[in-house]
Design an enzyme around this catalytic site. Structure first.
Site, PDB file in Angstrom:
ATOM      1  CG  PHE A 179     -14.766  19.061  -1.111  1.00 18.27           C
ATOM      2  CD1 PHE A 179     -13.876  18.001  -0.999  1.00 18.27           C
ATOM      3  CD2 PHE A 179     -15.709  19.018  -2.141  1.00 18.27           C
ATOM      4  CE1 PHE A 179     -13.911  16.914  -1.876  1.00 18.27           C
ATOM      5  CE2 PHE A 179     -15.754  17.944  -3.028  1.00 18.27           C
ATOM      6  CZ  PHE A 179     -14.852  16.900  -2.892  1.00 18.27           C
ATOM      7  CE1 TYR A 185      -9.712   7.018   8.379  1.00 12.53           C
ATOM      8  CE2 TYR A 185      -9.155   4.727   7.980  1.00 12.53           C
ATOM      9  CZ  TYR A 185      -8.767   6.034   8.261  1.00 12.53           C
ATOM     10  OH  TYR A 185      -7.432   6.333   8.414  1.00 12.53           O
ATOM     11  CG  ASP A 210      -1.087  -5.710   0.442  1.00 10.40           C
ATOM     12  OD1 ASP A 210      -0.480  -4.670   0.708  1.00 10.40           O
ATOM     13  OD2 ASP A 210      -2.311  -5.741   0.164  1.00 10.40           O
ATOM     14  CE  LYS A 213      -6.703   3.329  10.456  1.00 10.78           C
ATOM     15  NZ  LYS A 213      -5.676   2.283  10.263  1.00 10.78           N
ATOM     16  CB  SER A 215      -5.932   8.134  11.181  1.00 10.91           C
ATOM     17  OG  SER A 215      -6.469   9.319  10.641  1.00 10.91           O
ATOM     18  N   GLY A 273       0.840  -1.214   0.000  1.00  9.23           N
ATOM     19  CA  GLY A 273       0.000   0.000   0.000  1.00  9.23           C
ATOM     20  C   GLY A 273       0.863   1.246   0.000  1.00  9.23           C
ATOM     21  CE1 TYR A 274       0.265   8.514   0.709  1.00 11.82           C
ATOM     22  CE2 TYR A 274       1.999   7.881  -0.832  1.00 11.82           C
ATOM     23  CZ  TYR A 274       1.355   8.848  -0.061  1.00 11.82           C
ATOM     24  OH  TYR A 274       1.823  10.145  -0.080  1.00 11.82           O
TER      25      TYR A 274
END
Ligand code: WQD
Length: 344
Positions: free
Chosen positions: A220, A151, A32, A155, A126, A11-12
């Protein structure tokens, strides 16, 4: 040198962390299932480091195949857990898949740790756990607010699970790293952010607009109570973030941490607005960005940026790379992907 299990390692943030671990001379086993990444990331890691990490295509929702990895690699000394679904908007549409994936993956890993005697764990968390903070900058002892999305809630629940299991497994040493807004790409432009479909996040949407994949960027909201009206975030270079994971792993392996559960905010300590990011991108790349102001996005907070003093002093880690260099790295990565696509 120690062997580190990295879940979500294609992933990133995972792939950038694998690069830093390999460059430190550590051994890496990646788990993964490519649910949000591409197998070709392994080639990018190898191109940068000259080494192919060990890889197991496993879905952590499957307990037995998760255990099988620990059985196969008894040399695993620590885990960095990135593997999770992470799109805020998608989590509102599919809450159960987020709870199943993000919670079950963690539970299976913790069960495997107990079964196979692994005690060092770094968790990818996060700043979203802080919601709209009462005061800025945000320190680690800021109150955890009700999550704005499933989400964000996963966390928070994962951190609670880690805290609760400390009682029954006091030998576990856990560090939770709360990221602010990771952006940018490796300077080699061989790995970077690979959003599948329409990007949720600002910077990949900017680079895809600049390269012509998207017609224009929607901003936004510019009616926030901020200097230019657009929302403020703490944008941290993904390589700086990756290096913080190496520091965290060394802290656990050297048994230097004070408590068996620690939390660190990983940001730059500087807030930048959406319009400032756009302006900086244009100045750094010479690209003109077509954007239009639209209404606020549901669930967005007005301002959030980190108090980095604890991570700086306790971890001895600090974000080094500036925003211009970081946005340029994102642009170089976008151009690299584009050149590969057009070469196909
Ligand atoms: C940043 C700013 C948007 C897109 C989320 C998660 C966080 C982490 C990072 C996983 C906001 C504005 C964005 C666009 C825009 N995710 N924006 N136009 O929402 O701060 O954080 O992603 O680890 O946990 O909460 O990041 O990049 O989506 O938005 O104006 O097309 O850019 O409103 O102000 P966010 P983001």
């Amino acid at each position: 040198m120690p062997t580190i299990l990295v879940t979500g390692g294609t992933g990133y943030i995972g792939s950038h962390t694998v690069v830093e671990l390999l460059e430190e001379g550590m051994e890496v086993v990646i788990i993964d299932n490519f649910s949000n990444s591409d197998r070709k990331v392994l080639d990018g890691i190898a191109e940068i480091t000259g080494k192919y990490p060990l890889f197991e295509e496993v879905d952590l929702r499957d307990r037995q195949s998760t255990y099988a990895v620990f059985k196969k690699y008894p040399e695993i000394e620590a885990i960095i857990h990135f593997a999770a679904f992470k799109a805020v908007g998608e989590s509102v549409e599919k809450p159960l898949s987020y709870y199943e994936n993000n919670l079950l993956s963690l539970i299976h890993l913790l069960e495997a740790m107990k079964r196979y005697g692994v005690a060092n764990f770094v968790f990818s968390s996060s700043c979203t756990v802080y919601g709209e903070p009462d005061s800025l900058p945000v320190a680690e002892d800021a109150p955890i607010k009700k999550a704005n999305s499933p989400y964000g809630n996963t966390k928070q629940i994962c951190e609670e699970i880690l805290l609760d299991t400390q009682e029954s497994t006091p030998e576990n040493r856990v560090i939770s790293l709360r990221y602010f807004n990771p952006i940018g790409a490796h300077p080699s432009a061989r790995i970077g952010e690979l959003p599948l479909g329409i990007p949720n996040n600002l910077v990949p949407f900017i680079t895809q607009t600049a390269i012509g994949i998207r017609d224009y960027l929607k901003v936004f909201g510019t009616d926030y109570n901020t200097p230019d009206g657009s929302a403020i975030r703490d944008y941290i270079n993904v390589v700086d973030l990756a290096k913080a994971h190496v520091v965290a792993i060394r802290r656990l392996l050297d048994n230097r941490q004070k408590a068996s559960f620690e939390v660190f905010n990983l940001g730059t300590g500087k807030g930048l607005s959406v319009l400032e990011i756009i302006q900086t991108f244009e100045n750094a790349t010479g690209e003109k960005l077509d954007y239009r102001v639209v209404k606020r996005r549901e669930g967005d907070v007005e301002q959030v940026y980190a108090d980095t003093s604890y991570a700086n002093s306790e971890l001895g880690w600090k974000a080094e790379k500036g925003i211009e260099e970081t946005l340029l790295s994102a642009w170089n990565w976008e151009k690299f992907i584009h050149s590969k696509k057009s070469a196909l």
